[in-house]
Design a protein around this motif. Sequence first.
Motif, PDB file in Angstrom:
ATOM      1  N   ASP A   1       0.828  -1.197   0.000  1.00 23.51           N
ATOM      2  CA  ASP A   1       0.000   0.000   0.000  1.00 23.51           C
ATOM      3  C   ASP A   1       0.870   1.258   0.000  1.00 23.51           C
ATOM      4  OD1 ASP A   1      -2.172   1.700   0.179  1.00 23.51           O
ATOM      5  OD2 ASP A   1      -2.721   1.119   2.221  1.00 23.51           O
TER       6      ASP A   1
ATOM      7  N   VAL B   1       1.136   5.021   0.569  1.00 20.84           N
ATOM      8  CA  VAL B   1       0.368   5.905   1.436  1.00 20.84           C
ATOM      9  C   VAL B   1       1.069   7.255   1.571  1.00 20.84           C
ATOM     10  CG1 VAL B   1      -0.465   6.199   3.809  1.00 20.84           C
ATOM     11  CG2 VAL B   1      -0.527   3.939   2.754  1.00 20.84           C
TER      12      VAL B   1
ATOM     13  N   CYS C   1      -3.012  12.170   3.066  1.00 21.40           N
ATOM     14  CA  CYS C   1      -4.099  11.641   2.235  1.00 21.40           C
ATOM     15  C   CYS C   1      -5.252  11.124   3.094  1.00 21.40           C
ATOM     16  CB  CYS C   1      -3.562  10.518   1.352  1.00 21.40           C
ATOM     17  SG  CYS C   1      -4.838   9.661   0.400  1.00 21.40           S
TER      18      CYS C   1
ATOM     19  N   CYS D   1      -6.298   7.605   2.060  1.00 14.06           N
ATOM     20  CA  CYS D   1      -5.412   6.554   2.575  1.00 14.06           C
ATOM     21  C   CYS D   1      -5.828   6.187   3.999  1.00 14.06           C
ATOM     22  CB  CYS D   1      -3.951   7.010   2.563  1.00 14.06           C
ATOM     23  SG  CYS D   1      -3.295   7.356   0.922  1.00 14.06           S
TER      24      CYS D   1
ATOM     25  N   VAL E   1      -2.922   8.205  -4.863  1.00 14.88           N
ATOM     26  CA  VAL E   1      -2.938   7.395  -3.646  1.00 14.88           C
ATOM     27  C   VAL E   1      -4.344   7.394  -3.085  1.00 14.88           C
ATOM     28  CG1 VAL E   1      -0.512   7.636  -2.984  1.00 14.88           C
ATOM     29  CG2 VAL E   1      -2.122   9.411  -2.318  1.00 14.88           C
ATOM     30  N   PRO E   2      -4.691   6.360  -2.365  1.00 19.26           N
ATOM     31  CA  PRO E   2      -3.918   5.156  -2.102  1.00 19.26           C
ATOM     32  C   PRO E   2      -3.779   4.292  -3.355  1.00 19.26           C
ATOM     33  CG  PRO E   2      -6.137   4.908  -1.226  1.00 19.26           C
ATOM     34  CD  PRO E   2      -6.022   6.315  -1.749  1.00 19.26           C
TER      35      PRO E   2
ATOM     36  N   GLU F   1      -9.192   5.248  -3.698  1.00 21.64           N
ATOM     37  CA  GLU F   1      -9.972   4.641  -2.624  1.00 21.64           C
ATOM     38  C   GLU F   1     -10.963   3.631  -3.203  1.00 21.64           C
ATOM     39  OE1 GLU F   1     -12.605   5.971   1.236  1.00 21.64           O
ATOM     40  OE2 GLU F   1     -12.441   7.348  -0.443  1.00 21.64           O
TER      41      GLU F   1
END
Length: 181
Positions: free
Chosen positions: A48, A50, A54, A57, A148-149, A167
């Motif tokens: 992941d 990150v 964020c 995230c 991101v993520p 997301e």
Amino acid sequence: MENSRSILLAVLIATSALVVAQAADFLTRVQDRGTSFLIGRSGPVFTDFVDPDCPYCHQEFRELQPLLLSGKLRLRVVPVAVLDAGSLPRAAALLESRHPRERFLQAEAGFRDGHLALPRMRNVPPAITAAVERNNQLLVDIDPYGEVPAILFEDRAAGKVASMIGEQPIAVMQRALMTAQ
């Protein structure tokens, strides 16, 4: 015509095998060249990317926590700094920590005002800046926009590495977990 199809099929098969090999190599490259840490004690590993600034995230991590705590998933967290000027000093504060996993968990628990509860590191050492920049480049290698993520995982059912950019609803992540087992 039939000969052309056979040649095309052979090229497609060879290309598919190359893509799968490159994807598996990429996960190894993230582990070898990136700076990351692992959360969880058992289950398949999701990698992941990150950014500490964020909120998506953070939301994703909250949704994954039950899977992490129940031992169904491990998460390799790769800190990046792609969203704003505060991201690099916060990612650096995380990576300079002697125990980044514990610091990340504490920072997640204190998430507020759109970022992890991490102070902005002053005078980021060049080695830590370089580590974050390597992580950023790894992210750009999978998504040129650096969104991101971003999660990578081995889809064992399909025999390849898959990604989820941005997301995702928990139902999508749970389906991904099933294919990773």
